[in-house]
Scaffold this active site. Structure first.
Site, PDB file in Angstrom:
ATOM      1  CE  LYS A  99      -3.882  -1.901   2.696  1.00 55.08           C
ATOM      2  NZ  LYS A  99      -4.957  -1.720   1.713  1.00 55.08           N
ATOM      3  NE  ARG A 114     -10.723  -9.964  -1.846  1.00 54.87           N
ATOM      4  CZ  ARG A 114     -11.016  -9.039  -2.766  1.00 54.87           C
ATOM      5  NH1 ARG A 114     -11.317  -9.410  -3.998  1.00 54.87           N
ATOM      6  NH2 ARG A 114     -11.032  -7.768  -2.455  1.00 54.87           N
TER       7      ARG A 114
END
Ligand code: BES
Ligand code: MN
Ligand code: ZN
Length: 505
Positions: A285, A359
């Protein structure tokens, strides 16, 4: 916080502060025609002494009907209270338990910062008394939390005791039971917020697991924690693919509530994302705002708080809580884009972006919950930036693979007074996550990102009735509000508790 239910009239109690709601009774239709229409402010109380103590201030024009605006009067005429705190509740015909919760939070935050430690609050007569007590006690406990843990000048001011003036006709014993339940729920929400508030160096997967064990011992839940060896042995390839990049060992936390006398089914499986820090991994990020990724375990902390509340509320329904806790780090042993991982269910996953890690850990958590016998699934996760784009910071995203379970959840959600909005899961979206080398890939392109993530999870919930909550935009309060501190919100916990209880009511 000690709570007392009192049936005495509001002018009687000797208290540091008497708190009352001010509502605007102006006809909204008339307001539309004539924007100048004057607000019709009234105190939400049947007591004439309170009305008259507030009348001069309310007719002065200095008070607006703005929700959560506060006005404090000293030595109010005719009252035994030392102060009268008036809190705006907005329009009388829109005033619901959602606003009432916030009024109570505002009372706590306004008074505690003034050094006051106890107060009495008038239950607005327009509500069923038990609904008012629940909302006010929950709101007050939530308002009592502050997130400035590591400031040397932390004052740690708290309200110690509140008295709820429930009206003379109320059933005191029933309201006392309602208050006890509301305290359990509010304190469980604060338990969750406490975990989420800790930075990643003070809330590693191991520490989170220790906190789970401690909590489970205190409330009488079974708790098992599995480390790296067991995670690999159980072939949780999706969970492990995230954990492999970090020097901090992952933890699979399994909490079980199996009350005597509960039917064999349903078994509610609760699965939380417990990423104690999300750097993005190799798909790292940008630095700007990365510090916020300490709250990427909020879904897991929510499930721990729910389990705590359920253990204390004791509904006769079986519940399993699972938290998949790990860091998501870049390193020499981190997974790389293009890698293929085999999940516990046997499905193969092509990793496109290592930042879509939530996920992955949930995939194995959901499958494991089914293996343990879950007949209904709920997951909570700070899963996507895309849900923040779609719904902002007001509504959490809800997904469901079954309309009946959605209906049940939606009702629980309304009772809990949390804002959530359903997003779709059409089969056609599955195209987005099709891979040419594996069964599915872990991202589905830029558009509809929250849906793509949910479609991925659905591959692991399969046909078990399932609710997915994407709380990325709502788990953190960016700016302090009159009723709640800046920091972790504890969103979704109350709705999930209500959902679990709906199976026995
Ligand atoms: N933890 C983030 C999602 C998030 C974003 C939480 C903002 C809280 C606030 C999640 O793991 C993530 O990085 N998601 C990616 C997915 C993308 C790579 C498909 C995202 O949303 O950008
Ligand atoms: Mn991520
Ligand atoms: Zn994440």
């Amino acid at each position: 916080m000690k709570t007392t239910i009192s049936l005495s009239t509001p002018s009687h109690p000797e208290t540091e502060a008497l708190v009352a709601v001010v509502l605007d009774h102006a006809d909204p239709a008339q307001n539309e025609k004539n924007k100048q229409a004057k607000p019709q402010l009234k105190v939400a109380a049947k007591d004439a002494t309170v009305q008259s103590a507030a009348s001069e201030l309310l007719s002065s024009g200095e008070v607006t009907p703005k929700p959560f605006e506060t006005n404090l009067l000293h030595n109010p005429a005719g009252l035994k209270a030392k102060r009268l705190l008036l809190i705006g509740g907005g329009s009388a015909n829109k005033f619901s338990s959602y606003e009432l919760r916030r009024v109570a939070g505002t009372a706590v935050r306004t008074l505690k910062s003034r050094g006051i430690r106890s107060f009495a609050i008038i239950a607005p007569p327009s509500f069923p008394a038990d609904e008012a007590v629940r909302a006010m006690v929950e709101g007050a406990v939530v308002g009592n939390f502050d997130s400035d843990y590591y400031r040397s000048d932390r004052k740690d001011q708290k309200i110690d005791a509140i008295t709820i003036l429930a009206g003379s006709k109320a059933d005191k014993a029933a309201l006392e039971r309602a208050a006890v339940e509301a305290i359990i729920i509010g304190e469980s929400q604060n338990f969750t917020r406490d975990l989420v508030n800790e930075p990643s160096n003070r809330m590693t997967p191991t520490i989170l697991a220790d906190r789970a064990k401690k909590m489970c011992t205190e409330v009488g839940l079974k708790c098992e924690v599995y480390g790296p060896d067991k995670i690999k042995e159980m072939k949780m390839g999706a969970f492990w693919s995230v954990a492999q990049g970090s020097d901090e060992p992952p933890a699979l936390i399994v909490m079980k509530y199996e009350p005597a006398g509960a039917p064999a089914e349903p078994v509610v499986g609760l699965v939380g994302k417990g990423i104690t820090f999300d750097t993005g991994g190799i798909s790292i990020k940008p630095a700007d705002g990365m510090e916020k990724m300490k709250y990427d375990m909020a879904g897991g902390a929510t499930m721990m708080g729910v389990m705590r509340a359920i253990a204390l509320l004791k509904p006769k329904v079986k519940v399993i809580g699972i938290v998949c806790a790990t860091e998501n780090m870049p390193s020499g042993h981190a997974q790389k884009p293009g890698d293929v991982q085999i999940a516990m269910s046997g499905k193969s996953i092509e990793i496109i972006n290592t930042d879509a890690e939530g996920r992955l850990v949930l995939a194995d958590g959901l499958h494991y919950a089914k293996q343990l016998g879950a007949t209904h699934l709920v997951d909570a996760a700070t899963l996507t930036g895309a849900v923040v784009v779609a719904l902002g910071m007001l509504n959490a995203g809800v997904f469901a693979n079954d309309d009946a379970i959605y209906g049940r959840f939606h009702k629980a959600n309304e009772e809990a007074g949390e804002k959530m909005w359903r997003l779709p899961l059409d089969d056609e979206y599955k195209e987005q996550i099709r891979s040419s080398i594996a069964d599915i890939m872990n991202t589905g392109g830029r558009w509809g990102g929250a849906i793509n993530a949910a479609m991925f999870l659905q591959e692991f919930a399969e046909d078990i009735p399932w609710i997915h909550l994407d709380i990325a935009g709502t788990a953190w309060v960016e700016e302090q509000k009159p009723w709640i501190a800046k920091g972790p919100s504890g969103i979704a916990l109350r709705s999930i508790i209500q959902f679990v209880r709906s199976f026995v009511q």
